[in-house]
Design an enzyme around this catalytic site. Structure first.
Site, mmCIF file in Angstrom:
data_model
loop_
_atom_site.group_PDB
_atom_site.id
_atom_site.type_symbol
_atom_site.label_atom_id
_atom_site.label_comp_id
_atom_site.label_asym_id
_atom_site.label_seq_id
_atom_site.Cartn_x
_atom_site.Cartn_y
_atom_site.Cartn_z
ATOM 1 N N HIS A 126 0.840 -1.203 0.000
ATOM 2 C CA HIS A 126 0.000 0.000 0.000
ATOM 3 C C HIS A 126 0.875 1.252 0.000
ATOM 4 O O HIS A 126 2.092 1.170 0.162
ATOM 5 C CB HIS A 126 -0.995 -0.008 1.166
ATOM 6 C CG HIS A 126 -0.400 -0.029 2.537
ATOM 7 N ND1 HIS A 126 0.343 -1.091 3.024
ATOM 8 C CD2 HIS A 126 -0.457 0.873 3.557
ATOM 9 C CE1 HIS A 126 0.721 -0.846 4.267
ATOM 10 N NE2 HIS A 126 0.251 0.346 4.617
ATOM 11 N N HIS B 165 1.287 3.922 1.938
ATOM 12 C CA HIS B 165 1.803 4.633 3.107
ATOM 13 C C HIS B 165 3.333 4.722 3.054
ATOM 14 O O HIS B 165 4.004 3.770 2.648
ATOM 15 C CB HIS B 165 1.358 3.960 4.396
ATOM 16 C CG HIS B 165 -0.097 4.180 4.698
ATOM 17 N ND1 HIS B 165 -0.795 3.426 5.612
ATOM 18 C CD2 HIS B 165 -0.987 5.080 4.203
ATOM 19 C CE1 HIS B 165 -2.055 3.849 5.673
ATOM 20 N NE2 HIS B 165 -2.195 4.846 4.824
ATOM 21 N N ASP C 46 5.769 4.487 5.057
ATOM 22 C CA ASP C 46 6.642 3.519 5.718
ATOM 23 C C ASP C 46 6.655 2.161 5.015
ATOM 24 O O ASP C 46 7.336 1.234 5.456
ATOM 25 C CB ASP C 46 6.257 3.359 7.195
ATOM 26 C CG ASP C 46 4.814 2.932 7.406
ATOM 27 O OD1 ASP C 46 3.963 3.292 6.587
ATOM 28 O OD2 ASP C 46 4.535 2.231 8.410
ATOM 29 N N HIS C 47 5.934 2.063 3.903
ATOM 30 C CA HIS C 47 5.963 0.848 3.087
ATOM 31 C C HIS C 47 6.455 1.123 1.664
ATOM 32 O O HIS C 47 6.951 0.221 1.006
ATOM 33 C CB HIS C 47 4.565 0.216 3.023
ATOM 34 C CG HIS C 47 4.082 -0.271 4.347
ATOM 35 N ND1 HIS C 47 4.128 -1.600 4.722
ATOM 36 C CD2 HIS C 47 3.570 0.395 5.402
ATOM 37 C CE1 HIS C 47 3.657 -1.712 5.962
ATOM 38 N NE2 HIS C 47 3.308 -0.515 6.388
ATOM 39 N N HIS D 204 -7.610 -1.018 5.229
ATOM 40 C CA HIS D 204 -6.567 -0.174 5.828
ATOM 41 C C HIS D 204 -6.293 1.001 4.896
ATOM 42 O O HIS D 204 -6.258 2.152 5.313
ATOM 43 C CB HIS D 204 -5.304 -1.006 6.049
ATOM 44 C CG HIS D 204 -4.179 -0.253 6.688
ATOM 45 N ND1 HIS D 204 -4.201 0.148 8.004
ATOM 46 C CD2 HIS D 204 -3.003 0.175 6.175
ATOM 47 C CE1 HIS D 204 -3.078 0.802 8.278
ATOM 48 N NE2 HIS D 204 -2.347 0.825 7.180
ATOM 49 N N ASP E 69 -0.409 -4.390 5.966
ATOM 50 C CA ASP E 69 -1.103 -3.921 7.159
ATOM 51 C C ASP E 69 -2.564 -4.396 7.191
ATOM 52 O O ASP E 69 -3.425 -3.745 7.773
ATOM 53 C CB ASP E 69 -1.047 -2.386 7.248
ATOM 54 C CG ASP E 69 0.325 -1.883 7.655
ATOM 55 O OD1 ASP E 69 1.250 -2.711 7.794
ATOM 56 O OD2 ASP E 69 0.488 -0.659 7.809
ATOM 57 N N HIS F 194 4.413 -5.076 10.193
ATOM 58 C CA HIS F 194 4.914 -4.442 11.412
ATOM 59 C C HIS F 194 5.150 -5.471 12.507
ATOM 60 O O HIS F 194 4.483 -6.502 12.572
ATOM 61 C CB HIS F 194 3.912 -3.408 11.953
ATOM 62 C CG HIS F 194 3.780 -2.188 11.109
ATOM 63 N ND1 HIS F 194 4.559 -1.067 11.280
ATOM 64 C CD2 HIS F 194 2.950 -1.909 10.077
ATOM 65 C CE1 HIS F 194 4.211 -0.140 10.396
ATOM 66 N NE2 HIS F 194 3.238 -0.642 9.650
#
Length: 282
Positions: A54, A56, A58-59, A110, A134, A173
């Site tokens: 996805h 975001h 941090d990915h 998400h 996530d 995570h």
């Protein structure tokens, strides 16, 4: 098929999946380019593609730099918001990287463009792998940032929950201890939750990852996969599985870890004003 688990940022995982006969590799959620390329060099493989779950940061934040450093790199994902995207994938689409086969599994909630990746090698004795981003965590599931409980219920029961039970789960995570503390609140009599939590705390103390789990294990301790079980319905006061899931997510969002008791000496120091010189504005 070899999976390298790479810890990055505060609690994220990115993964390098290596096709051992060709030494080609595919990355999942390449958030930190420098770290990924260190592993690529150490393993002596060629990075061919990135699979992004996805958009975001941090990915996906490493995509542009990796595309610049690795000409011809393919970047797969289901959301136009993913940086450096070259191949937009759809639900049930299959990809092939040497002997590695990938099925794309669309799991919106998400984010509305979230894609999980199910990987296997034909004829291999090894269990298949799910890179769940996530959507599904060890002992938990992702927050419903852009979607609904109905969507997450479909994701967890009909899409991911229907995969072979031996499937290894590699999530986005490291939040297993916190997830299982909540699971224990929900099911205080569940011995499997207690054992898994004790194991996860030990791993955490040793700074070791708790991934992968297996799908079969998740059904035994992950409350979000146990919404039809009586203890879950008792805890939430609901019987409809979607309503159980919705209530569980709300409870988890409000779940706080027990606060550490303040150090008595530190409290005395505050009382006596010993920290005042450090707290005064310059």
């Amino acid at each position: 098929m070899k999976v390298k688990v790479i810890s990055v940022l505060e609690d994220n995982y990115m993964y390098l999946v290596i096709e051992e006969s060709t030494r080609d590799a595919v990355a999942v959620d390449a958030a930190v380019p420098k770290r990924l390329l260190e592993i690529v060099r150490k393993e002596d493989v060629v990075l061919r593609a990135i699979l992004t779950t996805h958009h975001h940061w941090d990915h996906a934040r490493g995509n542009e730099e990796l595309a610049r450093l690795c000409p011809g790199l393919r970047v797969y994902g289901a959301d136009e918001r993913i940086g450096a995207l070259t191949h937009k994938v759809t639900h049930d689409q299959e990809l092939t990287f040497g002997a590695i086969r990938v099925r794309c599994l669309f799991t919106p909630c998400h984010t509305l463009g979230h894609m999980c990746y199910f990987m296997w090698e034909d004829g291999s004795p090894d269990a298949p792998a799910l890179f769940s981003g996530d959507t599904l965590f060890v002992g938990g599931c992702g927050k419903f940032f852009e979607g609904t409980a109905e969507q997450m219920y479909t994701n967890l029961t009909q899409i991911l929950g229907a995969l072979p039970k031996e499937t290894k789960v590699f999530c986005g995570h490291e939040c297993t201890v916190r997830n299982l503390k909540f699971a224990l609140k929900v099911e205080p009599e569940n011995e499997i939750v207690k054992k898994k939590l004790a194991w996860a705390k030990q791993r955490d103390d040793e700074d070791l990852p708790t991934v992968p789990s297996t799908l079969q294990e998740e059904f035994l301790y992950n409350p979000f996969l146990r919404v039809t079980e009586e203890p879950l319905q008792k805890f939430t006061g609901k019987t409809d599985p979607v309503e159980v899931l919705r209530t569980l997510r709300t409870e988890k969002d409000n779940f706080k870890k027990p606060k550490e008791r303040p150090n008595p000496q530190a409290m005395l120091a505050f009382d006596w004003g010993l920290f005042s010189p450090f707290l005064e504005k310059k």
